[in-house]
Scaffold this active site. Structure first.
Site, PDB file in Angstrom:
ATOM      1  N   CYS A  36       1.049  -1.729   0.044  1.00  0.00           N
ATOM      2  CA  CYS A  36       0.045  -0.047   0.047  1.00  0.00           C
ATOM      3  C   CYS A  36       1.223   1.233  -0.359  1.00  0.00           C
ATOM      4  O   CYS A  36       1.966   1.183   0.157  1.00  0.00           O
ATOM      5  CB  CYS A  36      -1.012  -0.223   1.142  1.00  0.00           C
ATOM      6  SG  CYS A  36      -1.734  -1.695   1.543  1.00  0.00           S
ATOM      7  N   CYS A  70      -6.101   1.251  -1.990  1.00  0.00           N
ATOM      8  CA  CYS A  70      -5.376   2.399  -2.558  1.00  0.00           C
ATOM      9  C   CYS A  70      -4.926   3.044  -3.457  1.00  0.00           C
ATOM     10  O   CYS A  70      -4.340   3.974  -4.116  1.00  0.00           O
ATOM     11  CB  CYS A  70      -4.153   2.744  -1.143  1.00  0.00           C
ATOM     12  SG  CYS A  70      -2.642   1.411  -1.318  1.00  0.00           S
ATOM     13  N   CYS A 317      13.463  26.241  -2.742  1.00  0.00           N
ATOM     14  CA  CYS A 317      13.325  27.359  -1.553  1.00  0.00           C
ATOM     15  C   CYS A 317      14.191  26.313  -0.597  1.00  0.00           C
ATOM     16  O   CYS A 317      14.021  25.735   0.687  1.00  0.00           O
ATOM     17  CB  CYS A 317      11.771  28.079  -0.458  1.00  0.00           C
ATOM     18  SG  CYS A 317      10.838  26.776  -1.405  1.00  0.00           S
TER      19      CYS A 317
END
Length: 350
Positions: A36, A70, A317
């Site tokens: 998963c 999932c 950043c």
């Protein structure tokens, strides 16, 4: 081989369904034989029944099969058949006003459509369809059509109802749109989870991970400061950044060519320009950025400008760290920041 302390960290992320870890690991469950993604909604296994892998391929080679809930071989939050069918239906007739019977005709449960659109786009299906109608109305108004024509074409008999709906979705009343502009927002799937891109026809204004804290306020500030309406849609800069992000995550691209719009103060823009000069695979401290700007005491201001960056990954950043060598903060989450730095470092050594 994943270290034991990292396994414990991954297990806690699995329990919390932490989207920040999407793409960083997969878990194989020994009792079921499936593997998963971190955000899987299924009941969580015990720690001793978990095997952790960095890629889906490793899990497959270890004989685990992909989870049906999932779907670890597809992008996170992959578009469901229900969402795809309804989006196609809206595009086939974008001016249509949806009613309960329309969902029944497509054999779709209305509450399911509402829930799945809310998860995917941050709005219900009815809101999505209304935004699409309003987008057409805005286009008509900007092309010279009268407000009343646009009102009637989008199915509103009441002018006040039309103005209220228009303002709520677009952020501008229909008589004012000629003075403003339209920005379009689109969802981009990446290895580290979905991102939102906002752009006009020429430049990219915003690129952020969907689960970034305060993203809604960030989008609202963008709308207000640019005096723009923001609607779902696609533009050339969004198409460009989607392609470049795919190449970046594949390791074949380190610099981006998509045109950018910098929305900030002169000092913030200078900081972002310095960030763009940091080569992939390298880092700089806030202190080093301040010195490069000729303002060695402006570390805190540099950090604030770094945090105000609205173009994640593109304006890197994530390559700025503390003087001590610690990672420091990152809007997309420290786990993602570490992954991005390691990804770039590995590619720069090849």
């Amino acid at each position: 081989m994943i270290a034991d302390d990292l396994k414990e960290q991954y297990y806690q992320a699995l329990l919390a369904k932490d989207s920040e870890y999407e793409g960083l690991f997969y878990v194989g469950v020994k009792t079921t034989g499936v593997f998963c993604r971190p955000t899987c909604p299924a009941r969580k296994p015990k720690f001793e029944n978990c095997e952790f892998y960095e890629t889906a391929q490793q899990a497959l080679l270890a004989s685990f099969r992909p989870c049906q809930r999932c779907r670890p071989l597809s992008h996170p939050n992959h578009v469901s058949d229900v969402v795809r069918l309804l989006v196609e239906a809206v595009e086939h007739n974008p001016e249509k006003r949806w009613k309960e019977q329309d969902f029944k005709d497509l054999s779709i449960d209305e509450s399911t459509a509402r829930r799945q659109f809310k998860k995917r786009f941050g709005m219900t299906f009815v809101e999505y369809a209304r935004a699409r109608r309003m987008g057409l109305a805005l286009k008509n108004i900007r092309s010279g059509h009268t407000v009343i024509d646009s009102q009637l074409s989008t199915g509103y008999e009441s002018s006040s109802g039309f103005r209220d709906a228009f303002s709520r979705i677009m952020g501008a009343a229909p008589t004012h749109v000629n003075d403003g502009q339209v920005l379009k927002a689109s969802w981009i799937d990446t290895r580290l989870g979905p991102m939102m891109a906002v752009a006009d026809e020429k430049q990219l204004y915003l690129l952020e991970f969907i689960d970034r804290r305060g993203l809604e306020r960030e989008v609202e500030r963008l709308r207000i400061r640019t005096k723009s309406a923001i609607v779902p849609g696609m533009t050339p800069p969004i198409q460009s950044i989607e392609q470049e992000l795919e190449q970046y995550f594949d390791g074949t691209l380190t610099t981006f060519d998509t045109p950018l719009f910098y929305l900030g103060t002169p000092f913030q823009k200078k900081v972002w320009e310095q960030l763009s000069l940091i080569p992939a695979g390298e880092t700089r401290s806030y202190q080093e950025i301040a010195i490069a700007l000729g303002k060695p005491t402006a570390c805190r201001a540099v950090a604030q400008a770094n945090g105000a960056n609205q173009l994640a990954i593109v304006i890197p950043c994530h390559r700025v760290i503390n003087t001590s060598g610690e990672l420091g903060g990152y809007g997309g989450g420290i786990t993602r920041k570490n992954w991005l730095l390691q990804h770039e470092k590995q590619r720069s050594l090849q």
